[in-house]
Design a protein around this motif. Structure first.
Motif, short mmCIF file in Angstrom:
data_model
loop_
_atom_site.label_atom_id
_atom_site.label_comp_id
_atom_site.label_asym_id
_atom_site.label_seq_id
_atom_site.Cartn_x
_atom_site.Cartn_y
_atom_site.Cartn_z
N SER A 48 2.80 14.08 -1.43
CA SER A 48 2.12 13.18 -2.37
C SER A 48 1.06 13.95 -3.14
CB SER A 48 1.49 12.00 -1.62
OG SER A 48 0.45 12.47 -0.82
N VAL A 60 6.34 -0.31 5.73
CA VAL A 60 6.22 0.82 4.81
C VAL A 60 4.86 1.50 5.03
CG1 VAL A 60 6.26 1.54 2.40
CG2 VAL A 60 7.66 -0.38 3.15
N GLN A 106 -0.01 -4.21 2.17
CA GLN A 106 0.85 -3.62 3.20
C GLN A 106 2.24 -4.26 3.06
OE1 GLN A 106 0.46 -1.15 5.71
NE2 GLN A 106 2.65 -1.54 5.56
N PRO A 107 3.23 -3.52 2.55
CA PRO A 107 4.55 -4.14 2.38
C PRO A 107 5.32 -4.17 3.71
CG PRO A 107 4.28 -2.16 1.02
CD PRO A 107 3.20 -2.15 2.03
N THR A 129 2.85 7.41 -7.62
CA THR A 129 3.87 6.73 -6.80
C THR A 129 4.96 7.71 -6.40
OG1 THR A 129 4.91 6.01 -8.84
CG2 THR A 129 3.46 4.43 -7.74
N PHE A 149 9.77 1.35 -3.18
CA PHE A 149 9.21 2.10 -2.05
C PHE A 149 10.09 3.27 -1.63
CE2 PHE A 149 7.44 -2.19 -1.72
CZ PHE A 149 6.10 -1.85 -1.86
N TRP A 152 -5.06 -3.58 -2.43
CA TRP A 152 -4.33 -2.96 -1.33
C TRP A 152 -3.29 -3.94 -0.78
CZ3 TRP A 152 -7.33 0.74 2.16
CH2 TRP A 152 -6.47 1.36 3.08
N SER A 179 -0.21 1.24 -0.34
CA SER A 179 0.53 0.64 -1.46
C SER A 179 -0.41 -0.31 -2.20
CB SER A 179 1.71 -0.16 -0.92
OG SER A 179 2.52 0.70 -0.17
N LEU A 196 4.09 -4.34 -8.39
CA LEU A 196 3.94 -3.50 -7.20
C LEU A 196 3.96 -2.04 -7.60
CD1 LEU A 196 6.20 -4.96 -4.35
CD2 LEU A 196 3.73 -4.69 -4.36
N GLU A 197 3.02 -1.29 -7.11
CA GLU A 197 2.97 0.16 -7.33
C GLU A 197 2.98 0.52 -8.82
OE1 GLU A 197 2.02 0.92 -4.23
OE2 GLU A 197 3.34 2.66 -4.15
#
Lengths: 887, 234
Positions: free
Chosen positions: A715, A102, A125-126, A560, A226, A123, A108, A180-181
């Motif tokens: 975004s 992602v 990283q998914p 998000t 996501f 931070w 993320s 998450l997020e």
């Protein structure tokens, strides 16, 4: 011949007895070589282990027989999947799996669910994976709980497996909940090592973040968080029955055509399905990786050779002293009938014994070193490295150690042969034997050629080895001359009526050559470690500047989803805070038409920024340099103006005052852009835009109001400037009160980079530390030699009333001065090297800070004093009478 | 007195030796002539700096003359190479020095073995020869001792044994008792004389010791690089 055999026996016996007699000196000389050999063996073993681990099982590294990677991180299209499905149903390969790294327009974030107060975001990283298939060829098991396959840990949609770094940062364990997020809650079911990410995403030399989490790609919760469509992926792994199948399949995938008409082609001609993607087989990846690991191996080997060359200086100094001290003995042996070449052989054997002992010890230390360095190299490369005992470094270490000892010890032994036998008649007149200049020069050139040959054998390149050796000789000769000059100058420094200082300065001037060579060893060590420390410090400073100062605020707030609803809530929340200002930024995908070159276009992203509800200006950055025209101003709001950086790849050369045509949400159809067209007047040309909040350089800056509302941004984020002490509270308030927004303190972002730099710099620091360690041994060796030479003098001083502490102080002062000088020169050279690198590549920062420099100087002095103390202490304690009787 | 055969062991003619001392040249030997017959004991005396040690060095092939000729056992060594001189020193000459000059890392036995070990054509088994010689000088119970474990007199006797290792034609001794007290010096001197008597070796001794001078066949005195007196002994 019996005579020769008997003589050889005498040489060997004499060598051992002599080494035994001067145990301390012998020990330091042995360790000088051992340190160098250990560096060679350790680093080469490490290089081979890295090579084995990365290229040994390339399928495990590559994770598939054929891997298709989306070049622009865009998800694969249905047409591509259909093609793969069709090939699979034809039985062209065994299986395939997909993976989504992602990588949206912003990072993320994750926080611990139990942290309801500060809501500190980290931070993440998914990695979205197919748990039951990923990876095809590598065992991916958790470290907590121990040894469970990841597939068994991702059984439920709300499960997540974290790397140990992020789990540590969040202070979460198995069964804990994380958010998450700022949207949905997941349960931590497993923790894997930081190296577990692996694969083509870890190109080994530019490591990805060690803060990652595995989620099930088909899990509805992960897809929702996501915004991932079903079967979205940016990497496809294909497993084939054989390597040959893989090569055939890769060839076919590169040319297979789908159902999209090819632009500019007659009807019925279709685009190749994977035209824009990278299709690579495991063996192709192996070639690329082998090149890179080969480079690492060579770099490590060269580092080892440098350490060994420093060790060679130790042998050189030792043999000079050994020969000098035994002038009378050589005279006796010659008087008894030993010939010059036999004398040389005798001393060479002594050097050889030192070399063999040092090499054997070095090999053992090197093996231990390579095992000890594995952990650091894993951190550096972010890959699992399996340590294995290799034979090659062992014989490399033995051969090179012995050759270097012979090479460095040869000149002094040659001098031994020059001792006149009549020296025996005047034992009190000690004249140090010398070889003739021409003979020395010829021998030096010959020995350098030998060293070059050895180097070229290991580097597999004769020319490179020879040029390297002779280049090194020139550099060393230049540096030695320079350092001789430095030693002369120091020797003439005023003593300020201090007898201790006078003794120290005289001591330095007495053996200028040895002082210079010791200085050289220190300088090389300090140069190596200084470069790493200063570069890493400069990088950290750069990160701080980029992230903290150039961000223009101390709290970054990402949405998000770039919806008006979340945006309005964020604006309301920020407006309600006192003493807080913010700038809103939106990111739009955009194309710009090149008026001079029809048919070509440049894709880029536009950041449109404007003063937020409580903002005070456009450009929050102090470092943005306007090359021509002007920056945006508050009164530009709503005006169709733009400020831009002209990247070097742009063929058009827009000037201030030009009207530029931007196409939003554009598509390239039949040689033209189709989309929402906006014309903006160029009012300013800037230097590169600093990276901000994860965005890249080369962006266009325009007032927010000029973009039609109908165009959706990719975004939205806010740069919030709050009083420093209130930043954590501001971030927590935004996280709590604005669902869909993630607020993060800028300092947290900077700390992530700082942590990465710390992890990455450990390995090179240790490598350069090896050179410094070798330098420390050289100092210890030099002091041992100096005290040995001056035993009589020290005893005489004591017999006329000097106390042991005075002797010790003078010796420490002498070596402290040496350490300080070596440190200063080494650090200065490392700054010079970095400045030169900076001139060649402006991305390499150089901004030395006083504190690390003081630390490096203290390190140099400390090492010198510590090493000197080893020999100076016992020397200062010796009873004068016993020395005078036996010396 | 030892029987002299009349065969010439040392024949030096017009020996000159100059040393450069900075810008100056020092004439250490200024035309020395010397003939020594086999079995003869010659004592050379003189003040410090008179040229005694320089002469001894040249006679022993440790140094080369600036001018003149030197023959040992009828072999002209004047223009020999360093390697040839090494052979001569090993096979034809034995040295005894004031400061003993034993190799400190080797035992007494190993020190005495050395000349045999260094020989290109060994006449003896080194270990056996060394043992015999150490027994001859009365040190059979000190064979495994290192120099630092021996008294000055014992060290000098080891040095004498070493000088005899290859049964040389000529022994050159530079102040052999100069670093010993009178009693021990006397004993060492006696050892030297006994061995000379037993082996018939020619002996040239540089000395200040009047006892040695008194025992010599010939007593030479040097001054400023020349012999100024030649006296027949007892």
């Amino acid at each position: 011949m019996p005579g020769t055999r008997l003589r050889l026996g005498f040489y060997v016996k004499s060598a051992f007895r002599s080494l035994q007699r001067e145990r301390r000196r012998s020990l330091f000389a042995i360790f000088a070589i051992a340190a160098g050999v250990a560096a060679i063996v350790g680093l080469q073993s490490l290089g081979l282990s890295i090579d084995d681990s990365i290229t040994g099982d390339i399928k495990a590294t590559h994770q598939g027989d054929v891997v298709v990677t989306s070049r622009n991180d865009n998800p694969f299209r249905p047409e591509q999947r259909a093609t793969l499905d069709a090939l699979a149903s034809d039985g062209r390969f065994a299986d395939w799996s997909y993976f989504y790294w992602v990588n949206p327009d912003r990072p993320s974030f994750v926080r611990s669910a139990s942290d309801t107060v500060s809501q500190t975001q980290r931070w993440l990283q998914p990695y979205l994976i197919e748990g039951d298939k990923y990876p095809f060829y590598r065992e991916l098991r958790s470290i907590r709980p121990r040894g469970i396959p990841v597939s068994q840990l991702l059984e439920s949609s709300g499960d997540i497996v974290l790397s140990e770094s992020i789990a540590g940062n969040l202070s979460v364990g198995i069964g804990d909940k994380i958010v998450l997020e700022n949207t949905d809650t997941f349960t931590v079911t497993g923790i894997v090592s930081n190296e577990a990410s692996g694969g083509p995403f870890a190109p080994y030399f530019v490591p990805p973040l060690p803060w990652f989490g595995f989620l099930e790609i088909s899990g509805p919760l992960a897809r929702k968080v996501f915004a991932v469509d079903d079967l979205d992926a940016n990497v496809l792994f294909i497993k084939t029955e054989s390597n040959r199948d893989a090569a055939d399949l890769a060839r076919e995938l590169r040319i297979v055509r789908g159902s999209t008409p090819a632009s500019g082609q007659p009807a019925g001609v279709f685009e190749p399905v994977f035209r824009r993607d990278q299709v690579e087989t495991a063996s192709e990846a192996l070639d690329e990786t082998a090149d890179a690991t080969g480079l690492i191996e060579r770099l490590l080997l060269v580092s080892g050779l440098v350490s060994l060359a420093i060790g060679g200086i130790g042998i050189l100094n030792t043999m000079i002293v050994v020969v000098g001290r035994r002038t009378n003995e050589v005279g006796v042996l010659k008087a008894l009938g030993l010939k010059g070449r036999q004398i040389t052989l005798l001393f060479m054997i002594e050097g050889l014994v030192l070399g063999i002992a040092g090499s054997v010890i070095g090999v053992l230390l090197g093996i231990a070193l390579s095992a000890g360095l594995i952990g650091f190299s894993e951190q550096f490369l972010l890959a699992d490295i399996d340590w294995a005992l290799h034979v090659e470094p062992i014989y490399t270490g033995l051969v090179v150690g012995i050759v270097v000892t012979t090479v460095f010890g040869f000149l002094p032994t040659l001098a031994a042969a020059k001792v006149r036998p009549s020296a025996v008649l005047q034992p009190q007149v000690s004249t140090r034997p010398k070889t003739g200049r021409l003979q020395s020069l010829i021998t030096l050139l010959f020995l350098t050629a030998v060293m070059g040959l050895v180097t070229s054998i290991f580097l597999n390149d004769l020319l490179f080895g020879m040029i390297g050796a002779f280049g090194a000789l020139l550099v060393l000769a230049f540096l030695t001359l320079l350092l001789l000059g430095v030693v002369s100058v120091i020797g003439r420094a005023p003593d300020w009526n201090s007898i201790n200082l006078k003794l120290a300065l005289r001591g330095l001037s007495r053996q200028k050559g040895r002082a210079a060579s010791t200085l050289l060893a220190l300088v090389v060590g300090l140069l190596a470690i200084g470069s790493v420390v200063i570069l890493s410090g400069s990088l950290k400073q750069l990160v701080d500047e980029l992230v903290e100062e150039e961000a223009g605020g101390n709290v970054l707030t990402f949405l998000t989803q770039p919806t008006a609803d979340i945006r309005d809530r964020a604006v309301d929340e920020i407006s309600s805070m006192e003493n807080v200002v913010s700038v809103e930024s939106r990111v739009y995908p955009v194309n710009m038409e090149d008026p001079d070159n029809q048919g070509r276009f440049f894709g880029n992203t536009l950041i449109s920024r404007t003063a937020g509800p409580a903002g005070s200006g456009f450009s929050t950055s102090d470092t943005l340099v306007i090359l021509s025209g002007r920056d945006l101003r508050p009164e530009d709001e709503g005006q169709p103006v733009v400020v831009m950086h002209v990247p070097p790849w742009m063929t058009a050369e827009p000037e201030v005052g030009d009207d530029l045509s931007f196409v939003f949400s554009g598509k390239f159809v039949d040689g033209k852009f189709v989309g929402e067209r906006v014309v903006l007047k160029l009012v300013g040309i800037t230097s590169e835009f600093p990276a901000q909040g994860g965005f890249e350089e080369g962006m266009w800056l325009a007032p927010l109001g000029v973009i039609p509302q109908a165009i959706p941004p990719a975004s939205i984020f806010f740069v919030v400037a709050a009083p420093p002490s209130e930043a954590p509270a501001v971030a927590a308030q935004l996280n709590r009160n604005v669902p869909g927004a993630i607020a993060i303190e800028v300092d947290t972002v900077a700390s992530v980079f700082r942590e990465i730099l710390d992890r990455v710099s450990v390995f090179p620091t240790i490598l350069s530390g090896l050179a410094l360690f070798a330098g420390a041994i050289i100092i210890a060796n030099s002091v041992a030699l100096a005290t040995m030479e001056r035993r009589r003098e020290i005893a005489l001083m004591k017999s006329v009333g000097a106390k042991g502490t005075r002797v010790l102080t003078a010796l420490l002062l002498e070596n402290g001065l040496l350490g300080l000088t070596g440190g200063a020169i080494g650090v200065a050279l490392s700054v010079v090297v970095l400045v030169i690198l900076n001139q060649l590549d402006s991305d390499i920062p150089v901004s030395p800070e006083p504190l690390p420099i003081i630390g490096l100087l203290a390190l140099a002095v400390g090492i010198s004093l510590g090493a000197a103390l080893l020999s100076a202490w016992p020397a200062s304690r010796e009873k004068p009478l016993s020395v005078l009787r036996h010396e | 007195m030892v029987q002299q055969t009349g065969q010439i062991v040392v024949q030096a003619t017009e020996l000159r030796k100059d040393f450069a001392m900075g810008d100056d040249t020092v004439q250490a030997l200024r035309g020395v002539d010397l003939t020594v017959a086999q079995g003869e004991l010659v004592a050379i005396a003189g003040h410090s700096g008179s040229g005694k040690s320089t002469l001894l060095g040249i006679l022993g092939g440790l140094d080369t003359p600036t001018a003149g000729q030197i023959a040992i056992g009828g072999v002209d060594i004047t223009s020999m190479s360093e390697n040839q001189l090494a052979e001569i020193r090993n096979s034809k000459i034995g040295f005894v020095f004031q400061f003993f000059n034993l190799i400190p890392t080797l035992t007494a036995l190993e020190n005495v073995e050395l000349p045999v070990l260094f020989s290109s054509a060994p006449k003896y088994a080194p270990r056996q020869r060394a043992k015999e010689l150490l027994a001859l000088v009365g040190l059979e119970d000190r064979m495994q001792h290192r120099p630092a474990q021996l008294s000055g007199g014992q060290q000098q006797r080891v040095a004498i044994a070493r000088a005899l290792a290859n049964a040389p034609d000529l022994i050159l001794a530079d102040e052999p008792t100069g670093n010993l007290d009178s009693t021990i010096g006397q004993a060492v001197l006696q050892t030297l004389l006994d061995l000379r008597r037993e082996t018939g070796t020619t002996l040239i001794v540089v000395t200040h010791d009047s006892d040695i001078a008194g025992l010599a066949d010939r007593h030479l005195t040097m001054k400023d690089g020349l012999f100024v007196q030649d006296t027949a002994g007892c």
